[in-house]
Design an enzyme around this catalytic site. Structure first.
Site, PDB file in Angstrom:
ATOM      1  N   GLY A 510       0.827  -1.202   0.000  1.00  0.00           N
ATOM      2  CA  GLY A 510       0.000   0.000   0.000  1.00  0.00           C
ATOM      3  C   GLY A 510       0.853   1.239   0.000  1.00  0.00           C
ATOM      4  O   GLY A 510       2.089   1.172  -0.035  1.00  0.00           O
ATOM      5  N   GLY A 512       0.863   5.649   1.333  1.00  0.00           N
ATOM      6  CA  GLY A 512       0.308   6.521   2.357  1.00  0.00           C
ATOM      7  C   GLY A 512       0.995   7.853   2.327  1.00  0.00           C
ATOM      8  O   GLY A 512       1.769   8.140   1.419  1.00  0.00           O
ATOM      9  N   GLY A 515       4.957   7.322   2.478  1.00  0.00           N
ATOM     10  CA  GLY A 515       5.693   6.505   1.530  1.00  0.00           C
ATOM     11  C   GLY A 515       5.043   5.148   1.363  1.00  0.00           C
ATOM     12  O   GLY A 515       4.115   4.792   2.080  1.00  0.00           O
ATOM     13  N   VAL A 517       4.597   0.961   1.146  1.00  0.00           N
ATOM     14  CA  VAL A 517       4.920  -0.164   2.014  1.00  0.00           C
ATOM     15  C   VAL A 517       5.019  -1.435   1.175  1.00  0.00           C
ATOM     16  O   VAL A 517       4.168  -1.684   0.322  1.00  0.00           O
ATOM     17  CB  VAL A 517       3.828  -0.350   3.092  1.00  0.00           C
ATOM     18  CG1 VAL A 517       4.216  -1.467   4.045  1.00  0.00           C
ATOM     19  CG2 VAL A 517       3.610   0.940   3.845  1.00  0.00           C
ATOM     20  N   LYS A 533       8.591  -0.060   5.018  1.00  0.00           N
ATOM     21  CA  LYS A 533       8.078   1.242   4.606  1.00  0.00           C
ATOM     22  C   LYS A 533       9.223   2.083   4.073  1.00  0.00           C
ATOM     23  O   LYS A 533      10.195   2.346   4.767  1.00  0.00           O
ATOM     24  CB  LYS A 533       7.434   1.936   5.798  1.00  0.00           C
ATOM     25  CG  LYS A 533       6.734   3.205   5.424  1.00  0.00           C
ATOM     26  CD  LYS A 533       5.760   3.620   6.490  1.00  0.00           C
ATOM     27  CE  LYS A 533       4.730   4.552   5.898  1.00  0.00           C
ATOM     28  NZ  LYS A 533       3.384   4.092   6.005  1.00  0.00           N
ATOM     29  N   ASP A 632      -1.839  11.497  12.569  1.00  0.00           N
ATOM     30  CA  ASP A 632      -2.397  11.000  11.304  1.00  0.00           C
ATOM     31  C   ASP A 632      -3.296   9.793  11.541  1.00  0.00           C
ATOM     32  O   ASP A 632      -3.164   8.769  10.876  1.00  0.00           O
ATOM     33  CB  ASP A 632      -1.243  10.658  10.344  1.00  0.00           C
ATOM     34  CG  ASP A 632      -1.696  10.615   8.892  1.00  0.00           C
ATOM     35  OD1 ASP A 632      -2.777  11.144   8.588  1.00  0.00           O
ATOM     36  OD2 ASP A 632      -0.968  10.035   8.066  1.00  0.00           O
TER      37      ASP A 632
END
Ligand SMILES: *[C@@H]1O[C@H](CO)[C@@H](O)[C@H](O)[C@H]1NC(C)=O
Ligand SMILES: *[C@@H]1O[C@H](CO)[C@@H](O)[C@H](O)[C@H]1NC(C)=O
Ligand SMILES: *[C@@H]1O[C@H](CO)[C@@H](O)[C@H](O)[C@H]1NC(C)=O
Ligand SMILES: *[C@@H]1O[C@H](CO)[C@@H](O)[C@H](O)[C@H]1NC(C)=O
Ligand SMILES: *[C@@H]1O[C@H](CO)[C@@H](O)[C@H](O)[C@H]1NC(C)=O
Length: 811
Positions: A510, A512, A515, A517, A533, A632
């Protein structure tokens, strides 16, 4: 000390008094005139106080000053027009806006080589004044009759189009008014993106790049709307609407106009640094601009957004990433959102002549990309190898792709989109990018080192470390990262190790805000599956990074994801975490992405998840040595293990990223999301900002949908407002995800909604601590009925979402 003047101060003081005595402007007048210039901290304020004009700096860190117009009555400095867009002033005290003897309005800088930095270019010869109007329009007019306008800023827009202005084309002169985006968020110079009425004479609006490439069009005007923008509805159709909007095709000019009947409504339309047009409205009680319409919808549909040799990634920030083997051409501008210059090679390709092409360049395969459209086909290549040879054979060939046919690209690759996380199928393929041979030499011999690494990590011996360090020293090669060194409980990896662990970053889990992953595996370790990550945009130095990472490494709690190791080599920063098989909460809540056969999350599971997140955050805020504000909190950052237990991810990263975090967050979310009002108003951020985000997330856990949703008619539905009013009506059960068919404990639902509503109170002080939230959810403390936050009231009223394009006449 202050009461005695020394001999040196006295003349200065006299000079000052003399200056004061000179004819000068009254404070906050709305005009400049001959003998009444504007300089330093002086401002023009329009008659009813709506707009101000003066010198400003686009960023605190900026050395540059500009003369601009901004809203005078809203709490956030928002520039709508800039005079000297690409000729900044270094000191406003030595600069002035004045009327010259020939009637021209000019901006002068005494210190500049050529003192005239900007002018209206209109020299009437008569007596004129400059006047700031309450529409935000700066006009140069006849001094004896200010209705006789000689020049106006509304004919020379910057990036913003204000109500009352016309955006169109003068048919006599052929002149068009254009909106030019700023170059970067801190740089008002005209950027590459512009909006204009089609200069060819049709009635469509175009967004273009660098004055040519059109990448978005409104479609032609049909009489009551644009063909390409069905949500746009003509004012002519709804004469009672609060907003006037329409298109006029006259003899002398054709233009698009909009206006607001209600003066209290503050709206603006702009071409953003992102290359998108945006319509925003100011919501004072929320203290922020609310975005209600933008085009093109997809960030990556903006032409050449990322410049050369970079890939655009949808729904991630930064939206642009340099390709492997490339780095930002202008890193500072890049950070300010100006990606136009793209990326450059880390290692230059060898000089190549057509005759004797050296075959030792390599190709890096990048799968799942939307290929740039400007490819050239090669007929003679019958295989992928032939295609590669065809590329090698041409000096300027930078990439190829083979899909049965052979396609070559020359020069800077633009408009490449990385679709690996979004899975946008259309036009996806694999592109092979030409890199210098030396970019590849590091691969292939890491396996044994990795195994050694893990063994050693398990049994640290200072002696071994010492030996290894000396081995490194003996080796001439500059290997910086301390391979096999264990810091606290963390393993330190080299970048090569990371490539090997993740199989060269082949399995992306994924993306985000910080950065992408990747999935990886550590052979022979207790934890074999890991998530790596790759941080983007970390500006911290090596030492500070290690210190922060060590701190994160010491944080261990059953509801927090565990950091296992890291890599810090050159500019590369990576973090290694335990891998969570059930992925992130958004997938299960909103059903986005592949739902691995689990159906809808039951109420019990949801409640446990809510509790788990609260416990994790409580630990971060209160129970560990250094309090950590997550900054976040959102469903994408809540991971679930195989038993659906919560692991909060990405904590501590906000600090790693440095102070630009708020920009990253606000630009990313754009509109109402999980952000506490204090993020936008700029006051200090405390742990209560996390509490707010948690509240927003809790609403989503209850409803199983995103809090902000656009209805098909274009209006916005804000779930927390609905939930709050149902709570007051004693009807909370109806707020629960319909997919649960009412299968939820009413007591828990009510408790969750009350807690959520307390968490999103406007004032930080009114929000509970995460510790209290945990106790409340556990049923240990009674939760009283919360007041409805001002923000929820405002956002719950559809009247606050501008109805321009919704087609609904206002009542
Ligand atoms: C002022 O200028 C406007 C626009 O040019 C004109 O229509 C008007 O007659 C002028 N008024 C006077 C008093 O001259
Ligand atoms: C405008 O006309 C030029 C030349 O005829 C053409 O190349 C261009 O594509 C046209 N632009 C649009 C938006 O139709
Ligand atoms: C933009 O256009 C100008 C000429 O109109 C050209 O010189 C310049 O190279 C273009 N910029 C880019 C990045 O292509
Ligand atoms: C707009 O109308 C012109 C002719 O007036 C036509 O050439 C053009 O293709 C139309 N554009 C769109 C997007 O329909
Ligand atoms: C191969 O790629 C080209 C260029 O992207 C595309 O136009 C073409 O349709 C593709 N062909 C196949 C068979 O996928």
């Amino acid at each position: 000390m202050a009461t005695r003047f020394s001999a040196a101060v006295l003349p200065l003081l006299l000079g000052f008094l003399l200056l004061q005595g000179a004819p000068s402007r009254a404070a906050d007048a709305d005009t400049v005139a001959v003998g009444r210039p504007l300089s330093g901290r002086q401002r023009l304020v329009s008659r009813r106080g709506k707009f101000a004009l003066g010198f400003f700096q686009p960023a605190e860190s900026s050395q540059n000053w500009y003369l601009g117009i901004w809203y005078n009555q809203i709490s956030k400095h928002t520039t709508v027009w800039v005079a000297n867009r690409d000729t900044p002033v270094s000191d406003p005290a030595s600069s002035q806006l004045s009327i010259s003897s020939d009637g021209n309005m000019v901006l002068l800088d005494d210190r500049a080589k050529s003192p005239v930095l900007w002018s209206t270019g209109v020299a009437s010869g008569g007596s004129t004044v400059g006047l700031l109007l309450d529409t935000g329009n700066l006009v140069l007019a006849d001094a004896s009759n200010t209705s006789a306008v000689l020049w106006q800023s509304f004919d020379h827009f910057g990036d913003t189009w204000l109500p009352g202005g016309k955006l169109g084309r003068n048919k006599r002169t052929g002149e068009v008014t254009r909106l030019f985006a700023w170059k970067g968020y801190d740089d008002p110079a005209p950027g590459v993106f512009a909006l204009e009425l089609d200069p060819n004479g049709t009635s469509q609006y175009l967004l273009n790049w660098n004055g040519s490439m059109e990448y978005w069009t409104s479609g032609n005007w049909t009489g009551d709307g644009f063909t390409g923008v069905p949500e746009l509805t003509a004012y002519s159709k709804y004469p009672n609407s609060k907003y006037k909007f329409g298109y006029v095709d006259g003899v002398d000019e054709s233009y698009f106009f909009y206006d607001v009947k209600d003066e209290a409504v503050v709206t603006r339309f702009l071409v953003d640094v992102t290359g998108q047009i945006k319509f925003l409205t100011w919501v004072e009680s929320a203290g922020q601009w609310i975005l209600f319409w933008s085009q093109p919808k997809a960030q990556c549909d903006v032409y050449a957004l990322c410049g050369a040799f970079a890939a655009c990634v949808e729904n991630e920030l930064p939206s642009c990433r340099c390709l492997r083997g490339f780095r930002e051409r202008r890193p500072l501008a890049w950070l300010q959102g100006d990606h136009a210059e793209g990326c450059v090679r880390d290692t230059a390709l060898q000089q190549c002549t057509m005759r004797e092409a050296k075959n030792d360049d390599g190709f890096y395969a990048m799968p799942d990309v939307r290929l740039p459209s400007d490819a050239r086909g090669v007929v003679s290549a019958a295989s992928a190898r032939d295609c590669e040879l065809a590329c090698i054979g041409e000096c300027s060939c930078t990439a190829y792709s083979y899909n049965g046919s052979c396609w070559l690209w020359h020069g800077g690759l633009i408009n490449l989109q990385d679709t690996s996380s979004t899975g946008t199928g259309g036009g996806s393929g694999t592109i092979l990018i030409r890199l210098a041979a030396s970019e590849f030499t590091s691969q292939g011999r890491t396996k044994t080192l990795i195994i050694a690494l893990v063994i050693v990590a398990a049994a640290v011996a200072a002696v071994t470390v010492a030996i290894l360090v000396s081995v490194f020293v003996l080796r001439r090669r500059r290997v910086k990262a301390q391979r096999r060194v264990v810091e606290g409980s963390l393993m330190a990896f080299t970048y090569r190790d990371m490539q090997s662990v993740t199989n060269n970053f082949s399995d992306k889990l994924g993306g985000g805000s910080f950065g992408s992953v990747f999935k990886g595996s550590l052979p022979d370790a207790a934890v074999t599956l890991v998530a790596v990550k790759k941080l983007e945009g970390v500006r911290q130095g090596e030492k500070q990074f290690r210190a922060e990472v060590s701190t994160i490494g010491t944080i261990q709690h059953v509801n927090l994801i565990r950091l296992l190791g890291f890599c810090s080599e050159g500019t590369r920063r990576l973090l290694v975490y335990e891998h969570m098989p059930n992925g992130s909460l958004d997938r299960h809540l909103f059903g986005s992405g592949p739902s691995p056969g689990h159906g809808v999350l039951s109420w019990e599971t949801r409640y446990q998840i809510a509790l788990g997140i609260a416990r994790g955050l409580d630990y971060l805020h209160d129970k560990c040595r250094d309090c950590i504000i997550h900054c976040d909190i959102k469903p994408e950052n809540i991971l679930l293990d195989d038993a659906f237990a919560v692991k909060v991810a990405d904590f501590g990263l906000a600090k790693l990223m440095g102070r630009d975090i708020s920009r990253v967050l606000t630009t990313m979310r754009g509109t109402v999301g999980y952000l506490a009002p204090e993020w936008i108003t700029g006051t200090a951020i405390t742990a209560k900002a996390d509490v707010f985000s948690y509240g927003m997330l809790l609403f989503e856990i209850v409803s199983g949908r995103r809090n902000v949703e656009q209805r098909p008619d274009g209006t916005v539905d804000f779930f927390p407002s609905t939930a709050a009013s149902r709570l007051l009506d004693g009807d909370v059960k109806s707020t629960v995800d319909r997919r649960l068919d009412g299968d939820a404990d009413s007591g828990e639902v009510e408790r969750a909604c009350k807690v959520a509503c307390w968490c999103v109170q406007d004032e930080e002080g009114a929000r509970p601590s995460m510790g209290t939230v945990v106790q409340a959810l556990e049923g240990l403390v009674e939760v009283s009925m919360p007041p409805v936050p001002r923000m929820l009231k405002v956002l719950g009223d559809p009247a606050n979402y501008v109805k321009f394009f919704s087609g609904l006449p206002s009542t």
